[in-house]
Design a protein around this motif. Structure first.
Motif, mmCIF file in Angstrom:
data_model
loop_
_atom_site.group_PDB
_atom_site.id
_atom_site.type_symbol
_atom_site.label_atom_id
_atom_site.label_comp_id
_atom_site.label_asym_id
_atom_site.label_seq_id
_atom_site.Cartn_x
_atom_site.Cartn_y
_atom_site.Cartn_z
ATOM 1 N N LEU A 81 44.585 37.596 26.110
ATOM 2 C CA LEU A 81 44.743 36.149 25.982
ATOM 3 C C LEU A 81 45.481 35.780 24.696
ATOM 4 N N PHE A 82 45.262 36.550 23.634
ATOM 5 C CA PHE A 82 45.978 36.287 22.391
ATOM 6 C C PHE A 82 47.474 36.531 22.564
ATOM 7 N N ARG A 83 47.827 37.556 23.344
ATOM 8 C CA ARG A 83 49.242 37.814 23.626
ATOM 9 C C ARG A 83 49.862 36.640 24.384
ATOM 10 N N LEU A 84 49.099 36.092 25.325
ATOM 11 C CA LEU A 84 49.592 34.916 26.049
ATOM 12 C C LEU A 84 49.717 33.712 25.120
ATOM 13 N N LEU A 85 48.745 33.587 24.216
ATOM 14 C CA LEU A 85 48.762 32.478 23.263
ATOM 15 C C LEU A 85 49.969 32.555 22.339
ATOM 16 N N CYS A 86 50.413 33.763 22.062
ATOM 17 C CA CYS A 86 51.568 33.967 21.178
ATOM 18 C C CYS A 86 52.896 33.752 21.901
ATOM 19 N N GLY A 87 52.833 33.458 23.191
ATOM 20 C CA GLY A 87 54.057 33.129 23.914
ATOM 21 C C GLY A 87 54.592 34.228 24.802
ATOM 22 N N GLU A 88 53.848 35.309 24.980
ATOM 23 C CA GLU A 88 54.312 36.367 25.877
ATOM 24 C C GLU A 88 54.323 35.828 27.312
ATOM 25 N N VAL A 89 55.424 36.050 28.010
ATOM 26 C CA VAL A 89 55.600 35.469 29.348
ATOM 27 C C VAL A 89 54.531 35.970 30.308
ATOM 28 N N TRP A 90 54.321 37.270 30.353
ATOM 29 C CA TRP A 90 53.290 37.850 31.225
ATOM 30 C C TRP A 90 52.862 39.190 30.667
ATOM 31 N N VAL A 91 51.617 39.528 30.850
ATOM 32 C CA VAL A 91 51.103 40.823 30.413
ATOM 33 C C VAL A 91 51.256 41.811 31.552
ATOM 34 N N GLU A 92 51.961 42.943 31.278
ATOM 35 C CA GLU A 92 52.301 43.886 32.350
ATOM 36 C C GLU A 92 51.088 44.437 33.081
ATOM 37 N N SER A 93 49.986 44.612 32.355
ATOM 38 C CA SER A 93 48.803 45.211 32.973
ATOM 39 C C SER A 93 48.012 44.234 33.830
ATOM 40 N N VAL A 94 48.468 42.970 33.877
ATOM 41 C CA VAL A 94 47.809 41.976 34.720
ATOM 42 C C VAL A 94 48.621 41.840 36.001
ATOM 43 N N PRO A 95 48.108 42.318 37.134
ATOM 44 C CA PRO A 95 48.887 42.308 38.375
ATOM 45 C C PRO A 95 49.011 40.910 38.982
ATOM 46 N N ALA A 96 50.273 40.459 39.105
ATOM 47 C CA ALA A 96 50.510 39.161 39.736
ATOM 48 C C ALA A 96 50.462 39.273 41.258
ATOM 49 N N PHE A 97 50.622 40.517 41.764
ATOM 50 C CA PHE A 97 50.609 40.728 43.211
ATOM 51 C C PHE A 97 49.623 41.843 43.544
ATOM 52 N N THR A 98 49.072 41.752 44.727
ATOM 53 C CA THR A 98 48.156 42.794 45.205
ATOM 54 C C THR A 98 48.964 43.989 45.673
ATOM 55 N N GLU A 99 48.272 45.061 46.018
ATOM 56 C CA GLU A 99 48.953 46.284 46.450
ATOM 57 C C GLU A 99 49.754 46.097 47.727
ATOM 58 N N ASP A 100 49.342 45.169 48.590
ATOM 59 C CA ASP A 100 50.072 44.930 49.835
ATOM 60 C C ASP A 100 51.158 43.872 49.689
ATOM 61 N N GLY A 101 51.449 43.449 48.426
ATOM 62 C CA GLY A 101 52.561 42.542 48.168
ATOM 63 C C GLY A 101 52.228 41.075 48.194
ATOM 64 N N HIS A 102 50.987 40.728 48.407
ATOM 65 C CA HIS A 102 50.608 39.316 48.414
ATOM 66 C C HIS A 102 50.305 38.812 46.995
ATOM 67 N N LEU A 103 50.480 37.533 46.813
ATOM 68 C CA LEU A 103 50.234 36.926 45.512
ATOM 69 C C LEU A 103 48.748 37.003 45.178
ATOM 70 N N ASN A 104 48.459 37.459 43.989
ATOM 71 C CA ASN A 104 47.077 37.544 43.517
ATOM 72 C C ASN A 104 46.670 36.163 42.984
ATOM 73 N N HIS A 105 46.172 35.325 43.882
ATOM 74 C CA HIS A 105 45.922 33.930 43.550
ATOM 75 C C HIS A 105 44.926 33.771 42.400
ATOM 76 N N GLY A 106 43.891 34.589 42.369
ATOM 77 C CA GLY A 106 42.852 34.447 41.353
ATOM 78 C C GLY A 106 43.385 34.652 39.947
ATOM 79 N N ILE A 107 44.049 35.784 39.744
ATOM 80 C CA ILE A 107 44.589 36.097 38.416
ATOM 81 C C ILE A 107 45.684 35.101 38.025
ATOM 82 N N CYS A 108 46.573 34.787 38.979
ATOM 83 C CA CYS A 108 47.662 33.842 38.681
ATOM 84 C C CYS A 108 47.109 32.476 38.268
ATOM 85 N N LEU A 109 46.114 31.978 38.998
ATOM 86 C CA LEU A 109 45.513 30.699 38.657
ATOM 87 C C LEU A 109 44.843 30.765 37.292
ATOM 88 N N PHE A 110 44.193 31.896 37.018
ATOM 89 C CA PHE A 110 43.518 32.101 35.745
ATOM 90 C C PHE A 110 44.516 32.046 34.585
#
Length: 220
Positions: A42-71
């Motif tokens: 969260l501190f990396r996000l606060l510093c202006g990092e666009v996205w954290v690589e280890s946070v998956p925006a998509f699930t393994e089957d290619g669908h949008l990970n709504h929970g994490i994205c909304l978070f």
């Protein structure tokens, strides 16, 4: 202090998001494996990092990970774009207030050191008009000459106190100049002109007094 309050609110909201992140997403991302990792993310996000690589925006089957994205999106909107900006705004506001107070204290100190500057002269409306309207020294001299001519009704080239009182009163200035004989004498005495005996002021002496007081007026 408001700045400290804004800082603690930002930290508190970030910690709440860290707890929610660990609770909801530690199985999906190593970035929320524990509270410490979540706070670093969260501190990396606060510093202006666009996205954290280890946070998956998509699930393994290619669908949008709504929970994490909304978070992540709500955190950026609430903390980075809102609370952080409020903290900066409060900091700037405090800075402006502090500098204004310092300027006022400095003005009060100068007024105490130079009490004559703190007291307005009876001819201040005329001085203000001349400062605001002239665009050169020659133009200033011409304007002073026109004022003298307006006051000198009999075109004698000399002004008495009575002429000065009546002439200054009829000048179209705001506020109007209503002066006593003592105030007019004091005005010329403060300019370094001798007014003992019968009071008469010619065009050069009138301009000299006006110029002396104009210099003082602009330095108040």
């Amino acid at each position: 202090l408001p700045v400290v309050n804004a800082f603690f609110i930002t930290v508190a909201v970030t910690m709440i998001y860290g707890i929610v992140g660990v609770t909801a997403f530690r199985e999906q991302s190593e970035a929320f494996e524990n509270f410490t990792r979540a706070m670093v993310t969260l501190f990396r996000l606060l510093c202006g990092e666009v996205w954290v690589e280890s946070v998956p925006a998509f699930t393994e089957d290619g669908h949008l990970n709504h929970g994490i994205c909304l978070f992540i999106v709500t955190y950026v909107l609430i903390v980075t774009w809102t609370l952080l900006q409020v903290g900066v705004a409060v900091l700037l506001d405090n800075y402006v207030i502090a500098t204004t107070m310092m300027a006022e204290e400095e003005a009060e100190r100068r007024a105490e050191e130079h009490p004559s500057r703190a007291v307005a002269h009876i001819l201040d409306p005329l001085l203000h008009h001349l400062v605001r309207t002239h665009d050169s020294m020659e133009d200033l001299s011409n304007r002073i000459g026109r004022v003298f001519a307006m006051i000198d009704n009999d075109d004698s080239g000399d002004l008495s106190i009575v002429e000065l009182q009546a002439g200054l009163k009829k000048l179209e200035l705001e506020p109007r100049i209503h002066s006593s004989a003592e105030e007019i004498e004091l005005f010329f005495q403060d300019a370094g002109l001798e007014t003992s005996g019968e009071f008469w002021v010619n065009r050069p002496l009138f301009e000299q007094a006006i110029r002396v007081h104009l210099k003082d007026y602009t330095q108040r």
